[in-house]
Enzyme design. Structure first.
Site, PDB file in Angstrom:
ATOM      1  N   HIS A  71      -4.010  13.664   0.622  1.00  0.00           N
ATOM      2  CA  HIS A  71      -4.167  12.830   1.848  1.00  0.00           C
ATOM      3  C   HIS A  71      -3.018  12.810   2.913  1.00  0.00           C
ATOM      4  O   HIS A  71      -3.469  12.907   4.137  1.00  0.00           O
ATOM      5  CB  HIS A  71      -4.480  11.443   1.276  1.00  0.00           C
ATOM      6  CG  HIS A  71      -4.431  10.505   2.336  1.00  0.00           C
ATOM      7  ND1 HIS A  71      -5.657  10.246   3.235  1.00  0.00           N
ATOM      8  CD2 HIS A  71      -3.507   9.326   2.648  1.00  0.00           C
ATOM      9  CE1 HIS A  71      -5.477   9.146   3.939  1.00  0.00           C
ATOM     10  NE2 HIS A  71      -4.380   8.771   3.862  1.00  0.00           N
ATOM     11  N   LYS A 108      -4.903  -1.932  10.075  1.00  0.00           N
ATOM     12  CA  LYS A 108      -5.184  -2.098   8.427  1.00  0.00           C
ATOM     13  C   LYS A 108      -5.434  -3.515   7.980  1.00  0.00           C
ATOM     14  O   LYS A 108      -5.828  -3.684   6.822  1.00  0.00           O
ATOM     15  CB  LYS A 108      -3.819  -1.445   7.776  1.00  0.00           C
ATOM     16  CG  LYS A 108      -3.597   0.081   8.091  1.00  0.00           C
ATOM     17  CD  LYS A 108      -4.208   0.674   7.443  1.00  0.00           C
ATOM     18  CE  LYS A 108      -4.019   2.339   7.358  1.00  0.00           C
ATOM     19  NZ  LYS A 108      -5.022   3.015   6.471  1.00  0.00           N
ATOM     20  N   GLU A 140      -8.949   4.133  -2.917  1.00  0.00           N
ATOM     21  CA  GLU A 140      -7.726   3.583  -3.570  1.00  0.00           C
ATOM     22  C   GLU A 140      -8.091   3.060  -5.006  1.00  0.00           C
ATOM     23  O   GLU A 140      -9.124   2.446  -5.035  1.00  0.00           O
ATOM     24  CB  GLU A 140      -6.830   2.625  -2.550  1.00  0.00           C
ATOM     25  CG  GLU A 140      -6.816   3.557  -1.237  1.00  0.00           C
ATOM     26  CD  GLU A 140      -5.649   2.642  -0.502  1.00  0.00           C
ATOM     27  OE1 GLU A 140      -4.686   2.184  -1.227  1.00  0.00           O
ATOM     28  OE2 GLU A 140      -5.580   2.992   0.832  1.00  0.00           O
ATOM     29  N   THR A 183      -4.755   6.374  -0.023  1.00  0.00           N
ATOM     30  CA  THR A 183      -5.899   7.150  -0.353  1.00  0.00           C
ATOM     31  C   THR A 183      -6.064   8.158  -1.356  1.00  0.00           C
ATOM     32  O   THR A 183      -4.820   8.880  -1.222  1.00  0.00           O
ATOM     33  CB  THR A 183      -6.447   7.643   1.222  1.00  0.00           C
ATOM     34  OG1 THR A 183      -6.418   6.661   2.194  1.00  0.00           O
ATOM     35  CG2 THR A 183      -7.656   8.234   1.176  1.00  0.00           C
ATOM     36  N   ASP A 216       1.007  -1.239   0.167  1.00  0.00           N
ATOM     37  CA  ASP A 216      -0.107   0.011   0.067  1.00  0.00           C
ATOM     38  C   ASP A 216       0.855   1.430   0.017  1.00  0.00           C
ATOM     39  O   ASP A 216       1.700   1.358   0.964  1.00  0.00           O
ATOM     40  CB  ASP A 216      -0.828   0.072   1.130  1.00  0.00           C
ATOM     41  CG  ASP A 216      -1.956   1.119   1.134  1.00  0.00           C
ATOM     42  OD1 ASP A 216      -2.351   1.395   0.113  1.00  0.00           O
ATOM     43  OD2 ASP A 216      -2.700   1.114   2.058  1.00  0.00           O
ATOM     44  N   GLN A 254      -5.133   2.231  14.690  1.00  0.00           N
ATOM     45  CA  GLN A 254      -4.029   2.736  13.734  1.00  0.00           C
ATOM     46  C   GLN A 254      -3.184   3.703  14.602  1.00  0.00           C
ATOM     47  O   GLN A 254      -1.855   3.761  14.587  1.00  0.00           O
ATOM     48  CB  GLN A 254      -4.599   3.334  12.534  1.00  0.00           C
ATOM     49  CG  GLN A 254      -3.257   3.992  11.668  1.00  0.00           C
ATOM     50  CD  GLN A 254      -4.170   4.558  10.413  1.00  0.00           C
ATOM     51  OE1 GLN A 254      -5.243   4.586  10.254  1.00  0.00           O
ATOM     52  NE2 GLN A 254      -3.049   5.166   9.532  1.00  0.00           N
ATOM     53  N   GLU A 294     -11.046   3.420   2.881  1.00  0.00           N
ATOM     54  CA  GLU A 294     -10.036   4.364   2.115  1.00  0.00           C
ATOM     55  C   GLU A 294     -10.046   4.271   0.596  1.00  0.00           C
ATOM     56  O   GLU A 294     -10.112   3.073   0.268  1.00  0.00           O
ATOM     57  CB  GLU A 294      -8.490   3.914   2.407  1.00  0.00           C
ATOM     58  CG  GLU A 294      -8.124   4.251   3.642  1.00  0.00           C
ATOM     59  CD  GLU A 294      -6.527   4.300   4.369  1.00  0.00           C
ATOM     60  OE1 GLU A 294      -6.006   3.430   3.561  1.00  0.00           O
ATOM     61  OE2 GLU A 294      -6.024   4.968   5.139  1.00  0.00           O
ATOM     62  N   ARG A 349      -0.002  14.467  13.855  1.00  0.00           N
ATOM     63  CA  ARG A 349       1.358  15.101  14.330  1.00  0.00           C
ATOM     64  C   ARG A 349       1.283  16.592  14.368  1.00  0.00           C
ATOM     65  O   ARG A 349       2.167  17.169  14.682  1.00  0.00           O
ATOM     66  CB  ARG A 349       2.324  14.676  13.066  1.00  0.00           C
ATOM     67  CG  ARG A 349       2.808  13.194  13.232  1.00  0.00           C
ATOM     68  CD  ARG A 349       4.025  12.954  12.372  1.00  0.00           C
ATOM     69  NE  ARG A 349       3.691  13.282  10.876  1.00  0.00           N
ATOM     70  CZ  ARG A 349       3.164  12.339  10.373  1.00  0.00           C
ATOM     71  NH1 ARG A 349       2.883  11.045  10.689  1.00  0.00           N
ATOM     72  NH2 ARG A 349       2.818  12.526   8.922  1.00  0.00           N
TER      73      ARG A 349
END
Ligand code: MN
Length: 415
Positions: free
Chosen positions: A133, A253, A201, A349, A126, A240, A199, A142
């Site tokens: 994203h 995940k 994708e 994503t 991934d 996560q 997500e 963060r």
């Protein structure tokens, strides 16, 4: 180009597409297949009837299989020729158009068949290649100042995911349980995930086996990519965010990812090639590329509560990707990591700049602080039990439409 099979102008499965999949036909008979409009076509029987006899290198009926792996391993010279041959025999002037016996035997309505996983997936990687994203998640996890880490614009960041839990569209997903640490708590708790997310994708599928020590260059990468699917990379945000430092994604995940059943070839996507976002700073030589290596593919996410209507909650586009597939595969193998036929490489994503183009609930509701509302007025911060998430995707240009259909998955309560 026209077909003797009628389909609506907004069908994803036009004569320009010719995707590949695997279907359970009547009486438990399983074979590789293609689709046009709402018709699913048994390719193994067409092979037996000699429709592919003049294709060099196609000496064995690998369509008699539970996966596409053997077919795609034949490589582009064969798989492209087969796709063009299918396009020809589905054309309006084809001999097949009046061959009632073959049509009766090989053509099924989509409602009569059950689609299976199109490939056996030996390995799943991934990536994290949408700058919008990565920036959004970075801000939430963060803070504003460390949103994009220093390596992000120099290499396509990725991690090795879990192939065993990749499932076909329509497979229910059980809400994961795990360890979480709510922000206000001093110690972790165990329980059912409370921040279950999707997500948005796409994933590409590799058609070759390489040896350890070998690398695939950016210039050669697209020859090694058979095609693409829609990919919902389910995520447990609370699990996560507690587990991911220092080694990255794990139990948040690996409990499930859902894929669409039809593999759309890169050749079918060719009309939708487009430029990528400008990469600044300049990338290292092994990541430099020429030409249009991105694709203009419209992507949508719908949320459907139990017994309710679908609400469109995101409209994004694959063309927003900062890193393209060729760069991803070149980077993945530059250290000599070997790839295997059927490997899936997901984009990460796919979010755009506008809030309505964000590709996860995490971003759409800004970690639950700005709930979204469904058409019936229900509120959602994350995905509830018995909700179904549906993703759709297609390219459309100058009257040519090529699409993926959909990938859907319903969340069941935790065990
Ligand atoms: Mn992902």
């Amino acid at each position: 180009m026209r077909s003797f099979i009628n389909y609506s102008s907004d069908s994803d499965f036009s004569i320009h597409n010719i995707p590949f999949g695997v279907a359970v036909f009547e009486n438990e008979y399983i074979a590789c297949c293609t689709r046009i409009g709402d018709m699913v076509i048994d390719l193994a029987t067409l092979y037996d009837y000699g429709f592919f006899d003049d294709i060099a290198g196609f000496d064995e009926n690998v369509f008699e299989s539970y996966t596409l792996n053997e077919f795609i391993e034949l490589g582009k010279p064969v798989t492209n020729a087969v796709r063009l041959k299918i396009q020809e025999i589905l054309g309006e002037d084809s001999k097949l158009a009046s061959d009632e016996k073959t049509i009766a035997e090989c053509f099924y309505n989509i409602s009569q068949v059950k689609m299976m996983m199109p490939v056996h997936v030996p390995n799943y990687t991934d990536f994290y290649s949408s700058i919008e994203h990565a920036t959004n998640v970075g801000k939430m996890f963060r803070g504003e100042d460390n949103a994009l880490l220093p390596n992000w614009k120099h290499l396509p960041v990725g991690y090795h995911g879990r192939a065993s839990s990749i499932v076909i569209s329509g497979t229910d997903i059980i809400r994961p349980k795990g360890q979480m640490k709510p922000p206000e708590a001093d110690t972790p708790v165990f329980g059912a995930c409370r921040q279950l997310d999707f997500e948005l994708e796409m994933a590409f599928i590799v058609n070759t086996n390489t040896e350890m020590g070998d690398s695939i260059s950016v210039a050669d990468a697209e020859d090694a990519i058979f095609g693409m699917v829609l990919f919902n990379d389910w995520s447990a945000r609370d699990i996560q965010s507690w587990e991911y430092v220092p080694l990255g994604p794990f139990l948040g995940k690996n409990f499930g990812s859902s894929v669409s059943p039809w593999v759309v070839t890169l050749e079918a996507l060719d009309p939708f090639r487009t430029t990528s976002p400008v990469q600044n700073p300049e990338v290292l030589d092994y990541l430099k590329f020429e030409g249009d290596k991105n694709f203009d593919i419209n992507l949508q996410v719908y949320l459907q509560p139990e017994n309710g209507a679908e609400t469109l909650i995101s409209s994004s586009n694959y063309k927003f990707m900062y890193w393209n597939m060729a760069q991803q595969l070149a980077h993945h193998t530059v250290n000599g990591c070997n790839v295997e036929v059927g490997d899936m490489y997901a984009s990460g994503t796919i979010s755009g700049e506008n809030p309505d183009s964000f590709g996860s609930m995490l971003e759409l509701t800004w970690r639950g602080t700005k709930p979204l509302y469904l058409e019936d007025g229900q509120e959602r911060k994350f995905i509830n039990d018995n909700d179904t998430v549906i993703m759709r995707g297609y390219g459309e240009k100058e009257g040519v439409r090529v699409g993926f259909g959909e990938v859907s998955g319903k969340i069941l309560p935790a065990n």
